[in-house]
Motif scaffolding. Structure first.
Motif, PDB file in Angstrom:
ATOM      1  N   ILE A  11      25.834   4.354  36.974  1.00 14.32           N
ATOM      2  CA  ILE A  11      24.742   5.221  37.433  1.00 14.32           C
ATOM      3  C   ILE A  11      23.740   4.397  38.251  1.00 14.32           C
ATOM      4  O   ILE A  11      23.285   4.839  39.304  1.00 14.32           O
ATOM      5  N   ARG A  12      23.423   3.201  37.759  1.00 13.97           N
ATOM      6  CA  ARG A  12      22.484   2.345  38.476  1.00 13.97           C
ATOM      7  C   ARG A  12      22.988   2.044  39.890  1.00 13.97           C
ATOM      8  O   ARG A  12      22.240   2.119  40.868  1.00 13.97           O
ATOM      9  N   GLU A  13      24.274   1.750  40.008  1.00 10.37           N
ATOM     10  CA  GLU A  13      24.854   1.458  41.327  1.00 10.37           C
ATOM     11  C   GLU A  13      24.761   2.666  42.252  1.00 10.37           C
ATOM     12  O   GLU A  13      24.449   2.527  43.441  1.00 10.37           O
ATOM     13  N   GLN A  14      25.006   3.857  41.729  1.00 11.00           N
ATOM     14  CA  GLN A  14      24.919   5.073  42.551  1.00 11.00           C
ATOM     15  C   GLN A  14      23.481   5.314  43.018  1.00 11.00           C
ATOM     16  O   GLN A  14      23.251   5.663  44.180  1.00 11.00           O
ATOM     17  N   ILE A  15      22.533   5.121  42.125  1.00  8.56           N
ATOM     18  CA  ILE A  15      21.124   5.317  42.494  1.00  8.56           C
ATOM     19  C   ILE A  15      20.729   4.314  43.569  1.00  8.56           C
ATOM     20  O   ILE A  15      20.119   4.685  44.579  1.00  8.56           O
ATOM     21  N   GLU A  16      21.087   3.058  43.375  1.00  8.54           N
ATOM     22  CA  GLU A  16      20.732   2.033  44.359  1.00  8.54           C
ATOM     23  C   GLU A  16      21.388   2.299  45.711  1.00  8.54           C
ATOM     24  O   GLU A  16      20.765   2.115  46.759  1.00  8.54           O
ATOM     25  N   ARG A  17      22.622   2.767  45.696  1.00  8.34           N
ATOM     26  CA  ARG A  17      23.323   3.076  46.950  1.00  8.34           C
ATOM     27  C   ARG A  17      22.624   4.235  47.675  1.00  8.34           C
ATOM     28  O   ARG A  17      22.395   4.172  48.891  1.00  8.34           O
ATOM     29  N   LEU A  18      22.256   5.275  46.947  1.00  5.25           N
ATOM     30  CA  LEU A  18      21.571   6.413  47.561  1.00  5.25           C
ATOM     31  C   LEU A  18      20.178   6.032  48.052  1.00  5.25           C
ATOM     32  O   LEU A  18      19.726   6.523  49.082  1.00  5.25           O
ATOM     33  N   ARG A  19      19.511   5.166  47.335  1.00  3.26           N
ATOM     34  CA  ARG A  19      18.183   4.729  47.763  1.00  3.26           C
ATOM     35  C   ARG A  19      18.257   3.984  49.091  1.00  3.26           C
ATOM     36  O   ARG A  19      17.355   4.086  49.919  1.00  3.26           O
ATOM     37  N   GLN A  20      19.331   3.245  49.295  1.00  3.90           N
ATOM     38  CA  GLN A  20      19.483   2.498  50.540  1.00  3.90           C
ATOM     39  C   GLN A  20      19.781   3.414  51.720  1.00  3.90           C
ATOM     40  O   GLN A  20      19.406   3.113  52.844  1.00  3.90           O
ATOM     41  N   THR A  21      20.449   4.532  51.468  1.00  2.00           N
ATOM     42  CA  THR A  21      20.810   5.440  52.558  1.00  2.00           C
ATOM     43  C   THR A  21      19.678   6.393  52.917  1.00  2.00           C
ATOM     44  O   THR A  21      19.684   6.959  53.999  1.00  2.00           O
TER      45      THR A  21
END
Length: 128
Positions: free
Chosen positions: A59-69
Motif C-alpha cells: 500500500i505504501r508503494e502504491q501511495i508513493e507512486r501515485l503521489r509522484q504522478t
C-alpha cells in the motif's frame, strides 16, 4: 476450555484483510477524484492509522507512486489554526480510544493468563 489461539489468529487476519481492503478502496477512490493522494487522506478515508499504512509495503508503494504522478499543489501560506472546539473534540476522541485500548489490553492479558494457566495445568497433569 477451548483453545482460543487459533480463533485469535483468524480474527486478527480478518481485521488485517478488512483494513487492507478499506485502504485499497480509499486509494482507488481518492485517485479517481481530484483529492490529493497522501497517507493522511487514505488513513482518514479508510479508517486506519497512518502508521499502519506506512508498515504495509504494498500500500505504501502504491501511495508513493501515485503521489509522484500527481501535480504538486502550492502549500497554503496562511494555514488555519485548529479551533478550541476542534482540539477539545480531538482530545475527547483520543481519551475514548485510550480507554478502549486499555480495556482491550486488560482483556487480552486476562485471556493470555488463562491460556498459560491451562497449558501449565495440562503439562503438570501429564507429568503425573
Amino acid at each position: 476450555m477451548p483453545d482460543r489461539a487459533e480463533q485469535l489468529v483468524r480474527a486478527s487476519k480478518a481485521r488485517h484483510e478488512a483494513a487492507t481492503a478499506r485502504a485499497l478502496a480509499a486509494l482507488q477512490t481518492l485517485n479517481r477524484q481530484t483529492t490529493p493522494v497522501n497517507f493522511s487522506q487514505i488513513a482518514k478515508t479508510a479508517g486506519v492509522s497512518r502508521s499502519w499504512l506506512y508498515r504495509q509495503d504494498n500500500i505504501r508503494e502504491q501511495i508513493e507512486r501515485l503521489r509522484q504522478t500527481q501535480p504538486r499543489t502550492q502549500p497554503n501560506k496562511h494555514p488555519q489554526r485548529a479551533s478550541s472546539d476542534s482540539l477539545r473534540q480531538q482530545l475527547h476522541t483520543y481519551r475514548d480510544e485510550l480507554a478502549r485500548l486499555r480495556t482491550e489490553n486488560a482483556a487480552l492479558k486476562d485471556q493470555l493468563a488463562r491460556h498459560l494457566g491451562a497449558t501449565r495445568a495440562a503439562s503438570i497433569t501429564n507429568k503425573s
